[in-house]
Design an enzyme around this catalytic site. Sequence first.
Site, PDB file in Angstrom:
ATOM      1  CB  SER B 127     -17.562 -18.159 -11.079  1.00  0.00           C
ATOM      2  OG  SER B 127     -16.961 -18.474  -9.843  1.00  0.00           O
ATOM      3  CE1 TYR B 151     -15.523 -12.876 -10.824  1.00  0.00           C
ATOM      4  CE2 TYR B 151     -16.075 -14.869  -9.617  1.00  0.00           C
ATOM      5  CZ  TYR B 151     -15.543 -14.250 -10.733  1.00  0.00           C
ATOM      6  OH  TYR B 151     -15.038 -15.014 -11.746  1.00  0.00           O
TER       7      TYR B 151
END
Lengths: 328, 328
Positions: B127, B151
């Site tokens: 990501s 994350y």
Amino acid sequence: MHVLVIGAAGMVGRKLVEKLADDPSVFGFEVSRLTLADAFAPPVPPSIQGITSALTLDLAMPGEPEKLIEGRPDVIFHLAAVVSGEAETDFDKGYAVNLDGSRMLFEAIRLENARAPYYPRVLFASSIAVFGQPFPQKIGDEFLSAPLTSYGTQKAITELLLADYSRKGIFDGIGLRLPTICVRPGAPNKAASGFFSNILREPLSGKEAVLPVGEDVRHWFASPRAAIGFFTHAARIDTALIGPRRSLSMPGLSATVGEQIEALRRVAGEKAVRLIRREPDADIARIVAGWPTDFDARRASELGFQAETCFDDIIRIHLEDELGGTHA
Amino acid sequence: MHVLVIGAAGMVGRKLVEKLADDPSVFGFEVSRLTLADAFAPPVPPSIQGITSALTLDLAMPGEPEKLIEGRPDVIFHLAAVVSGEAETDFDKGYAVNLDGSRMLFEAIRLENARAPYYPRVLFASSIAVFGQPFPQKIGDEFLSAPLTSYGTQKAITELLLADYSRKGIFDGIGLRLPTICVRPGAPNKAASGFFSNILREPLSGKEAVLPVGEDVRHWFASPRAAIGFFTHAARIDTALIGPRRSLSMPGLSATVGEQIEALRRVAGEKAVRLIRREPDADIARIVAGWPTDFDARRASELGFQAETCFDDIIRIHLEDELGGTHA
């Protein structure tokens, strides 16, 4: 303040504790308690024995990091690591100690922090091995960590954990990416970088040393004295100045093996230089070829971290600190 | 070839399997066996039922990753993750799934590889959350991973592991740093980035949507169709061209929320735009402010990865792929 040194039997750990013994105010606060931990029994200088406990333990063993944290140390020097050569040949051991050991330590702090307010400072010995080729001419503070060794990978991952735990307010962490420490005292260890020190230390004591790479190999250095200075400075610094990027490339000196040898010649003469024996080692050359050669360590410099600017000084520091000011 | 999709019930997983059902040659090889795994029962398109097994399991549960690998899949799509918002609020769950789950998967491959020669391709959904402010105007391929969320930290660590395991010859990994996928179909999930899709998807279906940030917020986008294209391309690509830096920022489109809304107006008219309700949310604004806004995704582009170049196309793709070509 309670200070914990993990990896206290290692070179940086021992020197840090010796520095504290010589100058009890070196961290800018009074050390009322000192805990030394290592996988090998850590030495305790006589002058600080009264406040010190020494623990022999394996950081990678579940439950052991908790033992270190239950005394709620205020400042934690995390210097423990399986070195680069060993982490490369023993994949499991490298990940167990360098990654899992660090993470269990951080988790132990989080647990203690959840029990009752607790916010220690954590000073982590990282490494320029977090970087891998290809490099720009000088590695700046925004260059990616793309390590080419498992050791570098483990250090880079621990840096990421350190930043996230710091961001979450679990502890106040700083990662110090150490240059290759030179001249490393004592016997060679399994680090592939050992020869950078061997070719100086051994001749300065009248002994032969092996040079496994070419003289054009360039690398990034700081003395043991500078390394101790990095950690004592990091213990004092206002961490609000650092921001969320908690790991810093420390300042250092970029030099080729040839420049190291020239400095040796200037400080100790031709006799010392003749003790360097060329014995090329393709494995070491290949590992070293992936390592950084030069940095623009601007953030750390602006934060007041300092290193040598001339290789002759690095050799003189070794003479002063290890050999009573003279050489063979 | 045996293909394993982990995270097959997620949006990208489902679309990838649907694509394979529509076009069995999409990966450039014949899929003789397909294993779909997820924490939720993964859907199986009727046309590929004969070759498919569907497993419901928790990747973070010790022993589960080994179950996925015992069938020795040749190509592994690792798409499973706890999303950003949830990983930020549930620290343990985020690390357990996003870090430990990935690492156990990689370790299961290493064990299988030690038992008998085995060298799967591993395509990991990373990501742009691996990056954190401050940014250059465009994030290049050498910019550091300094995430500002747990994350992002977990994704960045998995990228480092992926590179090290690939370097060690344990598997052939590629990390694909996905832009924010837009327009995301279906119901909102816990991702803080949800509104980027909500403000288009809901009005296109005649429903109201909440915009929690200002129109000047800039972000980096690609359509679901482009995301599937990234993964099918990564399944075919010659990995020798990638080198040791195994994670790539995928191409995408940089646009502000205001530009998204203008595109919505062009494609679906003022009526759709009026369904966007401003409701500022400081928490979401703070998280989003740490996210990337623009990239120079040169390496991925040179390797043939492709995304949209105009936001109107992103909206039209949603109409074509989700709404039968029309809007409310």
